[in-house]
Design a protein around this motif. Sequence first.
Motif, PDB file in Angstrom:
ATOM      1  N   GLY A   1      61.556  27.378  80.683  1.00  0.00           N
ATOM      2  CA  GLY A   1      61.549  27.995  79.626  1.00  0.00           C
ATOM      3  C   GLY A   1      61.717  26.851  78.322  1.00  0.00           C
ATOM      4  O   GLY A   1      62.150  25.900  78.678  1.00  0.00           O
ATOM      5  N   GLY A   2      61.541  27.149  77.224  1.00  0.00           N
ATOM      6  CA  GLY A   2      61.648  26.267  76.224  1.00  0.00           C
ATOM      7  C   GLY A   2      63.221  25.690  75.939  1.00  0.00           C
ATOM      8  O   GLY A   2      63.433  24.557  75.768  1.00  0.00           O
ATOM      9  N   SER A   3      64.326  26.550  76.101  1.00  0.00           N
ATOM     10  CA  SER A   3      65.640  26.175  76.025  1.00  0.00           C
ATOM     11  C   SER A   3      65.866  25.104  77.236  1.00  0.00           C
ATOM     12  O   SER A   3      66.675  24.205  76.798  1.00  0.00           O
ATOM     13  N   GLU A   4      65.779  25.406  78.307  1.00  0.00           N
ATOM     14  CA  GLU A   4      65.881  24.656  79.413  1.00  0.00           C
ATOM     15  C   GLU A   4      65.046  23.449  79.261  1.00  0.00           C
ATOM     16  O   GLU A   4      65.399  22.198  79.767  1.00  0.00           O
TER      17      GLU A   4
ATOM     18  N   SER B   1      65.859  23.878  62.063  1.00  0.00           N
ATOM     19  CA  SER B   1      65.088  23.618  63.505  1.00  0.00           C
ATOM     20  C   SER B   1      65.365  24.553  64.293  1.00  0.00           C
ATOM     21  O   SER B   1      66.436  25.290  64.210  1.00  0.00           O
ATOM     22  N   TYR B   2      64.599  24.909  65.294  1.00  0.00           N
ATOM     23  CA  TYR B   2      64.823  25.829  66.495  1.00  0.00           C
ATOM     24  C   TYR B   2      64.489  25.277  67.819  1.00  0.00           C
ATOM     25  O   TYR B   2      63.404  24.784  68.018  1.00  0.00           O
ATOM     26  N   HIS B   3      65.577  25.019  68.660  1.00  0.00           N
ATOM     27  CA  HIS B   3      65.215  24.281  69.858  1.00  0.00           C
ATOM     28  C   HIS B   3      65.750  25.134  71.290  1.00  0.00           C
ATOM     29  O   HIS B   3      65.733  24.687  72.156  1.00  0.00           O
ATOM     30  N   GLY B   4      66.016  26.191  70.797  1.00  0.00           N
ATOM     31  CA  GLY B   4      66.486  27.217  71.971  1.00  0.00           C
ATOM     32  C   GLY B   4      67.879  27.969  71.891  1.00  0.00           C
ATOM     33  O   GLY B   4      68.605  27.657  70.899  1.00  0.00           O
TER      34      GLY B   4
ATOM     35  N   ALA C   1      63.187  16.716  67.118  1.00  0.00           N
ATOM     36  CA  ALA C   1      62.519  17.631  66.007  1.00  0.00           C
ATOM     37  C   ALA C   1      61.331  18.214  66.315  1.00  0.00           C
ATOM     38  O   ALA C   1      60.709  17.784  67.394  1.00  0.00           O
ATOM     39  N   GLU C   2      60.893  19.178  65.598  1.00  0.00           N
ATOM     40  CA  GLU C   2      59.614  19.929  65.944  1.00  0.00           C
ATOM     41  C   GLU C   2      58.556  19.384  65.134  1.00  0.00           C
ATOM     42  O   GLU C   2      58.662  19.386  63.736  1.00  0.00           O
ATOM     43  N   PRO C   3      57.573  18.742  65.387  1.00  0.00           N
ATOM     44  CA  PRO C   3      56.464  18.378  64.490  1.00  0.00           C
ATOM     45  C   PRO C   3      55.795  19.234  63.608  1.00  0.00           C
ATOM     46  O   PRO C   3      55.408  19.206  62.817  1.00  0.00           O
TER      47      PRO C   3
ATOM     48  N   LEU D   1      60.236  15.004  70.704  1.00  0.00           N
ATOM     49  CA  LEU D   1      59.640  16.106  69.897  1.00  0.00           C
ATOM     50  C   LEU D   1      59.651  17.325  70.768  1.00  0.00           C
ATOM     51  O   LEU D   1      59.087  17.430  71.911  1.00  0.00           O
ATOM     52  N   ASP D   2      60.042  18.418  70.050  1.00  0.00           N
ATOM     53  CA  ASP D   2      59.972  19.734  70.680  1.00  0.00           C
ATOM     54  C   ASP D   2      58.761  20.421  70.299  1.00  0.00           C
ATOM     55  O   ASP D   2      58.500  20.950  69.250  1.00  0.00           O
ATOM     56  N   GLU D   3      57.795  20.401  71.295  1.00  0.00           N
ATOM     57  CA  GLU D   3      56.304  20.940  71.254  1.00  0.00           C
ATOM     58  C   GLU D   3      56.385  22.141  71.874  1.00  0.00           C
ATOM     59  O   GLU D   3      55.258  22.633  72.441  1.00  0.00           O
ATOM     60  N   VAL D   4      57.667  22.908  71.986  1.00  0.00           N
ATOM     61  CA  VAL D   4      57.621  24.051  72.833  1.00  0.00           C
ATOM     62  C   VAL D   4      56.626  24.959  72.267  1.00  0.00           C
ATOM     63  O   VAL D   4      55.926  25.751  73.051  1.00  0.00           O
ATOM     64  N   MET D   5      56.604  25.152  70.854  1.00  0.00           N
ATOM     65  CA  MET D   5      55.722  26.179  70.464  1.00  0.00           C
ATOM     66  C   MET D   5      54.372  25.587  70.168  1.00  0.00           C
ATOM     67  O   MET D   5      52.972  26.119  70.276  1.00  0.00           O
TER      68      MET D   5
ATOM     69  N   ALA E   1      56.814  24.583  76.803  1.00  0.00           N
ATOM     70  CA  ALA E   1      56.882  25.840  77.342  1.00  0.00           C
ATOM     71  C   ALA E   1      55.668  26.608  76.923  1.00  0.00           C
ATOM     72  O   ALA E   1      54.513  26.064  76.922  1.00  0.00           O
ATOM     73  N   LYS E   2      56.138  27.882  76.352  1.00  0.00           N
ATOM     74  CA  LYS E   2      55.158  28.793  75.959  1.00  0.00           C
ATOM     75  C   LYS E   2      53.531  28.586  76.405  1.00  0.00           C
ATOM     76  O   LYS E   2      53.336  29.177  77.454  1.00  0.00           O
ATOM     77  N   GLY E   3      52.923  27.797  75.724  1.00  0.00           N
ATOM     78  CA  GLY E   3      51.564  27.497  76.010  1.00  0.00           C
ATOM     79  C   GLY E   3      51.286  26.841  77.171  1.00  0.00           C
ATOM     80  O   GLY E   3      50.101  26.792  77.840  1.00  0.00           O
TER      81      GLY E   3
HETATM   82  C1  PLP Z   1      60.181  24.875  69.013  1.00  0.00           C
HETATM   83  C2  PLP Z   1      60.883  25.729  70.120  1.00  0.00           C
HETATM   84  N1  PLP Z   1      61.981  25.181  70.844  1.00  0.00           N
HETATM   85  C3  PLP Z   1      62.567  25.833  72.070  1.00  0.00           C
HETATM   86  C4  PLP Z   1      62.614  27.270  71.926  1.00  0.00           C
HETATM   87  C5  PLP Z   1      63.074  28.022  72.956  1.00  0.00           C
HETATM   88  O1  PLP Z   1      62.232  28.477  73.919  1.00  0.00           O
HETATM   89  P1  PLP Z   1      62.630  29.635  74.900  1.00  0.00           P
HETATM   90  O2  PLP Z   1      62.772  30.674  74.148  1.00  0.00           O
HETATM   91  O3  PLP Z   1      61.441  29.635  75.841  1.00  0.00           O
HETATM   92  O4  PLP Z   1      63.873  29.300  75.616  1.00  0.00           O
HETATM   93  C6  PLP Z   1      61.498  27.748  71.053  1.00  0.00           C
HETATM   94  C7  PLP Z   1      61.370  29.369  71.139  1.00  0.00           C
HETATM   95  O5  PLP Z   1      60.739  29.992  70.437  1.00  0.00           O
HETATM   96  C8  PLP Z   1      60.543  27.091  70.055  1.00  0.00           C
HETATM   97  O6  PLP Z   1      59.912  27.704  69.227  1.00  0.00           O
END
Ligand code: PLP
Length: 447
Positions: free
Chosen positions: A103-106, A136-139, A209-211, A243-247, A272-274
């Motif tokens: 997942g994204g947090s991991e 920002s949000y990284h998990g 950072a998130e782009p 770069l956090d490209e989770v979303m 993660a996600k996509g």
């Molecule tokens: C940019 C970003 N990083 C990390 C996360 C955390 O991912 P996860 O919820 O899969 O742990 C999210 C979740 O929305 C996110 O948008």
Amino acid sequence: MSANHKDHILGFYLNRPTPSIVKAEGVYLYDDQGNRIIDASGGAIVCSIGHGVAEIGAVVAEQIKKVAFVFRRAFQTPNLAQAAAKVCETTHGDMDRVFFVSGGSEATETAVKLARKYHIDNGNPSRFRVISRWQSYHGSTMGALSWSGFTSRRADFTPYLHDFVHLPATYCYRCWYGKSPDTCGHECAQALENEILALGPETVSAYIAEPVSGHSLAAAFPPDEHFKRIRKICDRYGVLMILDEVMCGVGRTGKWYAYQYHDAIPDIIALAKGLSAGYYPVGAAVVRAKIHDTIAGKSGVFGSGHTYGGNPVAAAVVCRVIDYLQEHRLVERCAAMGAYLATKLETLKSHPTVGDIRGRGLQWGIEFVRDKKTREPLDPQIHFSQQIQDEALRRGVHIESSFGCDRGQAGDTIIFGPPFIITEEQIDEMIGIIDKTLTAVERRVGI
Ligand SMILES: Cc1ncc(COP(=O)(O)O)c(C=O)c1O
């Protein structure tokens, strides 16, 4: 919607019912009351290829019959190497190795640990600090939440969070430096250099950072120059750029990765996600060759990871999802449908509360305000964006709402992230419902 709040689930909301979805197909969700809902947020900006793609289910069943699980420290499966190769290929060779998680947090935790490990093995064990940004949000795990700057999600857990440095948000609509696009001197990029120098460059490991922002700033992104400057600053002081490209990664912005909009290749990308389009819990930290080669050439061990990371079923899903995106040219479609969505969103500007509309590809946000001229936010007590989410759902659209973009204290937003397969007609229907929803909620709150 069903009143299921007496079941045994401890969910996000403990005192309000959550609709129960019994079927999902294309861009639609169907609940147990017979309602059809357009999934305008693609889950939490996850479901890129759309719901109910049967062949992904077939791949999962086939893989479970073949090998359901092996533990990554002892074994791997051929499809894990294939999945890693496919991910690297979509970066056009910028990235070289993939560490899979669930997942994204991991993924962001692993990215930060990999940066630290790189510095240790590169002879710089004093480097440990991570610099991130407010809003920002990284998990939501303790580490990831520590470098996240999403005030409302941190609030209850602050005593458990580690002390990381947060720079001002990259947020042009409410620039923390009081600048406008005309007067922008890239102060928020320069802030990174100032912070690195103040902390002592020899202590700084990485910048994350998130782009393109997710829920916290609803698809806000910095000016084009920004990441080029960040890249230069990181290089100047030996700091790794994560770069956090989770979303926003894996096609969501209309390119495979949002960093490809910039002339700046990161050292590590969190995904993660996509990556699995919602068909399996998967995340990854993807690194440039130098990170891998440095660790391989020194300690040869990255002692991190989780039981389910890199499992064969996840690998099978990643392979099939990437193939599916390529076969159906869905990243290109995302760019095209994103351009159409942008024109439709523009029509919402006539609403008195629509202050800003921003986004890339099929990741768009609307920020609502009390006063368009002064950009004064709405009274937080109104819970405006939550009302929009609830009313839109009643009318057949699921849209994710968020709060706190204005320094965590105010600021109502919604975020769009529909599946890439969405059609123009479905976009018209979705925006039509959001339009009526806005009118209804604005009237209800007296605007
Ligand atoms: C940019 C970003 N990083 C990390 C996360 C955390 O991912 P996860 O919820 O899969 O742990 C999210 C979740 O929305 C996110 O948008």
